[in-house]
Motif scaffolding. Structure first.
Motif, PDB file in Angstrom:
ATOM      1  N   UNK A  30      39.086 -59.356   4.571  1.00 22.26           N
ATOM      2  CA  UNK A  30      37.776 -60.052   4.314  1.00 22.26           C
ATOM      3  C   UNK A  30      36.986 -60.482   5.438  1.00 22.26           C
ATOM      4  N   UNK A  31      37.340 -60.731   6.577  1.00 21.87           N
ATOM      5  CA  UNK A  31      36.606 -61.282   7.566  1.00 21.87           C
ATOM      6  C   UNK A  31      36.254 -60.185   8.507  1.00 21.87           C
ATOM      7  N   UNK A  32      34.681 -60.167   8.855  1.00 25.88           N
ATOM      8  CA  UNK A  32      34.027 -59.241   9.589  1.00 25.88           C
ATOM      9  C   UNK A  32      33.771 -59.505  11.013  1.00 25.88           C
ATOM     10  N   UNK A  33      34.117 -58.638  11.728  1.00 24.35           N
ATOM     11  CA  UNK A  33      33.667 -59.032  13.313  1.00 24.35           C
ATOM     12  C   UNK A  33      32.977 -57.607  13.748  1.00 24.35           C
ATOM     13  N   UNK A  34      32.012 -57.667  14.565  1.00 23.97           N
ATOM     14  CA  UNK A  34      31.180 -56.322  14.823  1.00 23.97           C
ATOM     15  C   UNK A  34      30.584 -56.924  16.356  1.00 23.97           C
ATOM     16  N   UNK A  35      30.360 -55.784  16.918  1.00 24.78           N
ATOM     17  CA  UNK A  35      29.569 -55.662  18.226  1.00 24.78           C
ATOM     18  C   UNK A  35      28.673 -54.297  18.410  1.00 24.78           C
ATOM     19  N   UNK A  36      27.855 -54.445  19.366  1.00 24.04           N
ATOM     20  CA  UNK A  36      27.234 -53.054  19.696  1.00 24.04           C
ATOM     21  C   UNK A  36      27.083 -53.159  21.116  1.00 24.04           C
ATOM     22  N   UNK A  37      27.174 -51.811  21.775  1.00 21.55           N
ATOM     23  CA  UNK A  37      27.016 -51.904  23.142  1.00 21.55           C
ATOM     24  C   UNK A  37      26.004 -50.440  23.378  1.00 21.55           C
ATOM     25  N   UNK A  38      25.490 -50.354  24.796  1.00 15.29           N
ATOM     26  CA  UNK A  38      24.813 -49.120  24.905  1.00 15.29           C
ATOM     27  C   UNK A  38      23.360 -49.275  24.467  1.00 15.29           C
ATOM     28  N   UNK A  39      22.776 -47.981  24.570  1.00 13.68           N
ATOM     29  CA  UNK A  39      21.289 -47.826  24.098  1.00 13.68           C
ATOM     30  C   UNK A  39      21.129 -46.951  23.036  1.00 13.68           C
ATOM     31  N   UNK A  40      20.082 -47.262  22.140  1.00 15.69           N
ATOM     32  CA  UNK A  40      19.700 -46.316  21.003  1.00 15.69           C
ATOM     33  C   UNK A  40      19.286 -44.986  21.391  1.00 15.69           C
TER      34      UNK A  40
ATOM     35  N   UNK B 255      14.214 -44.096  26.047  1.00 13.00           N
ATOM     36  CA  UNK B 255      13.599 -45.502  26.156  1.00 13.00           C
ATOM     37  C   UNK B 255      14.325 -46.579  26.542  1.00 13.00           C
ATOM     38  N   UNK B 256      15.624 -46.240  26.562  1.00 16.67           N
ATOM     39  CA  UNK B 256      16.539 -47.382  27.215  1.00 16.67           C
ATOM     40  C   UNK B 256      16.735 -48.669  26.170  1.00 16.67           C
ATOM     41  N   UNK B 257      16.161 -48.719  25.064  1.00 17.97           N
ATOM     42  CA  UNK B 257      16.392 -49.733  24.265  1.00 17.97           C
ATOM     43  C   UNK B 257      17.652 -50.054  23.617  1.00 17.97           C
TER      44      UNK B 257
ATOM     45  N   UNK C 241      32.514 -41.047  28.827  1.00 19.96           N
ATOM     46  CA  UNK C 241      32.145 -39.917  27.871  1.00 19.96           C
ATOM     47  C   UNK C 241      30.913 -39.322  28.009  1.00 19.96           C
ATOM     48  N   UNK C 242      29.921 -40.100  28.440  1.00 25.42           N
ATOM     49  CA  UNK C 242      28.781 -39.571  28.255  1.00 25.42           C
ATOM     50  C   UNK C 242      27.822 -39.813  26.760  1.00 25.42           C
ATOM     51  N   UNK C 243      28.391 -40.916  26.203  1.00 27.80           N
ATOM     52  CA  UNK C 243      27.905 -41.712  24.870  1.00 27.80           C
ATOM     53  C   UNK C 243      26.989 -42.720  25.217  1.00 27.80           C
ATOM     54  N   UNK C 244      25.521 -42.454  24.434  1.00 24.85           N
ATOM     55  CA  UNK C 244      24.653 -43.538  25.046  1.00 24.85           C
ATOM     56  C   UNK C 244      25.094 -45.033  24.293  1.00 24.85           C
ATOM     57  N   UNK C 245      25.384 -45.128  23.112  1.00 25.55           N
ATOM     58  CA  UNK C 245      25.575 -46.240  22.464  1.00 25.55           C
ATOM     59  C   UNK C 245      26.726 -46.219  21.428  1.00 25.55           C
ATOM     60  N   UNK C 246      26.918 -47.470  20.788  1.00 28.08           N
ATOM     61  CA  UNK C 246      27.907 -47.547  19.856  1.00 28.08           C
ATOM     62  C   UNK C 246      27.755 -48.609  19.031  1.00 28.08           C
ATOM     63  N   UNK C 247      28.103 -48.839  17.881  1.00 25.09           N
ATOM     64  CA  UNK C 247      28.124 -50.135  16.870  1.00 25.09           C
ATOM     65  C   UNK C 247      29.739 -49.976  16.364  1.00 25.09           C
ATOM     66  N   UNK C 248      30.416 -51.020  16.562  1.00 26.04           N
ATOM     67  CA  UNK C 248      31.978 -51.143  16.006  1.00 26.04           C
ATOM     68  C   UNK C 248      31.886 -52.469  15.164  1.00 26.04           C
TER      69      UNK C 248
END
Length: 458
Positions: free
Chosen positions: A32-42, A46-48, A19-26
């Motif tokens: 009450x329990x939290x799960x999270x992850x991040x993918x891609x770049x900011x 810079x490709x950070x 889809x041409x989206x650089x990054x995401x946080x989910x």
């Protein structure tokens, strides 16, 4: 059921590229329990890499935060949702005398006030909301007060926030900090752009073509006038802290009571119908969208700035919330695919597909033909060969930047006598939904799409 995070992370990474989206946080909150992850770049330059601590612009999801702060004032007995705004802002006035004297906070929360966003340029100072309210003395009505739903991008929630400011004697940004962010223990959520840690901030991106790929947005931030309606930045984790308040009838993850259980019930149960029920949901509550997922009630709050997007879904029946923040898009198909992957893993309800067009409908096409417009938006509906078409007229500068023609034509495929699908031949565009309705005086009076209402002008 538990989430298979490695599988989800790989799946979302593939969808970002598609889809041409650089990054995401989910983030996912379940019992009450939290799960999270991040993918891609900011940032594609810079490709950070994006991380779980990357902060994103939440856009109109901010309205839910502002609604929570306003409900605190309701809890304290300082305001009433059904008292006129003039009870709290004595000088409040707009062009229509009835709207000026009768518009209430509930109208503003619902987006049924009908006041045109004619607030001029109120500047970037701490007095921005005061100036907005002063500047609308001559603002006309898009529709009569309470007549229909029509999304107010900035003005409606700016008026609510001005009531908060007058009551507390401080600007809206400080109200949010003192009444929500600090009590909830949030350290990554802010409403002032100068308080955003730029080393953690995602950069917004736009996509003009899949071949070119995402490019950095030319607009870093929305104007400050959009503050109460779109100015908050946050992380997926802290967006889910707000979800926790909504799912637990008023308490933050740290145990602090933020609003009363009665106020949360009012926010979710007080509703008005939405003319176009398919893109978001069939009803609008107080700062929340109400969705129907295969008979299950789900609440949503979404937001977009120019290159960043935020999505939150609350499933009270399974005590679940899912948040996604991205620095590209928006693409509703992308959101649907990601959310349905997660929701399927959890064994909960999933997002329903759009309805199929009904080829058997025999519509009286001249009733729909005409021009529907607001400042900055013009839709021309015409009939040809027994079919309806919509021509969207784009601002020439916007069209030039996006490398699009300034007139884009779509066929309208009827779902019912008032609802249509609007598919696009552009692979970067999702199918949109449109309502054309209110035949009281013969021809349709309004066109409603993407939450916005546009009255007939020709």
């Amino acid at each position: 059921m538990t989430l298979d995070l490695p599988r989800l992370q790989a799946r979302v990474t593939g969808l970002l590229a598609e889809y041409g989206i650089p990054g995401a946080a989910i983030g996912v909150l379940r019992d009450g329990e939290l799960s999270e992850f991040a993918v891609g770049v900011k940032n594609v330059e810079t490709r950070e890499p994006a991380t779980k601590d990357t902060v994103y612009q939440c856009g109109s999801m901010t309205k839910t935060w502002t609604a929570l702060a306003f409900m605190q004032l309701v809890d304290a007995g300082k305001v009433d949702l059904d008292e006129p705004v003039r009870a709290y802002l004595p000088g409040f006035t707009v062009a229509d005398p009835q709207a000026a004297t009768e518009v209430t906070p509930r109208h503003l929360l619902y987006h049924t006030n009908g006041i045109e966003e004619a607030y001029g340029d109120p500047g970037e100072g701490d007095d921005v909301l005061e100036r907005m309210v002063d500047n609308i003395a001559d603002a006309p009505q898009v529709f009569p007060l309470g007549h229909t739903h029509g999304y107010s991008a900035a003005l409606g929630y700016a008026i609510l926030a001005r009531i908060l400011e007058v009551h507390d004697g401080m600007c809206w940004d400080d109200v949010m900090r003192d009444h929500l962010f600090e009590p909830m223990g949030l350290t990554s959520t802010s409403s002032r752009r100068e308080q955003v840690d730029e080393t953690r901030a995602a950069t917004g991106h736009l996509v003009r073509s899949l071949e070119e790929g995402p490019i950095v947005t030319p607009v870093d931030y929305l104007p400050r006038a959009f503050g109460p309606g779109g100015g908050i930045t946050s992380t997926a984790r802290e967006v889910l802290a707000m979800a926790h308040v909504l799912l637990t009838e008023g308490t933050a993850p740290n145990g602090r009571r933020i609003v009363s259980a009665e106020s949360i019930r009012e926010m979710t149960r007080s509703r008005v119908p939405v003319p176009d029920p398919y893109m978001f949901g069939p009803e609008w509550a107080l700062g929340l969208i109400v969705c129907d997922w295969h008979g299950e009630t789900v609440y949503a709050t979404d937001g977009s700035t120019i290159g960043q997007n935020a999505r939150l879904r609350l499933l009270p029946d399974s005590n679940t919330a899912v948040a996604m923040l991205t620095n590209g898009g928006p693409r509703e198909r992308f959101c649907r695919e990601v959310f349905n992957e997660i929701l399927t893993d959890l064994g909960t309800a999933t997002i329903p597909d759009l309805p199929a067009p009904d080829a058997m409908l025999n519509l009286d096409l001249p009733r729909y033909e005409g021009v529907y417009e607001r400042p900055g938006a013009r839709y021309e509906v015409s009939a040809e060969g027994g079919r309806l078409y919509l021509t969207l007229v784009l601002d020439p500068m916007q069209a030039a930047f996006l490398q699009k023609p300034d007139r884009v034509r779509y066929e309208l495929l009827p779902v019912s006598e008032t609802h249509f699908l609007m598919p696009s031949a552009d692979p970067l565009e999702d199918t949109q939904t449109v309502a054309i309705y209110d035949f009281t005086n013969g021809p349709a009076q309004y066109l409603h799409t993407n939450g916005r209402v546009n009255p007939r002008t020709g």
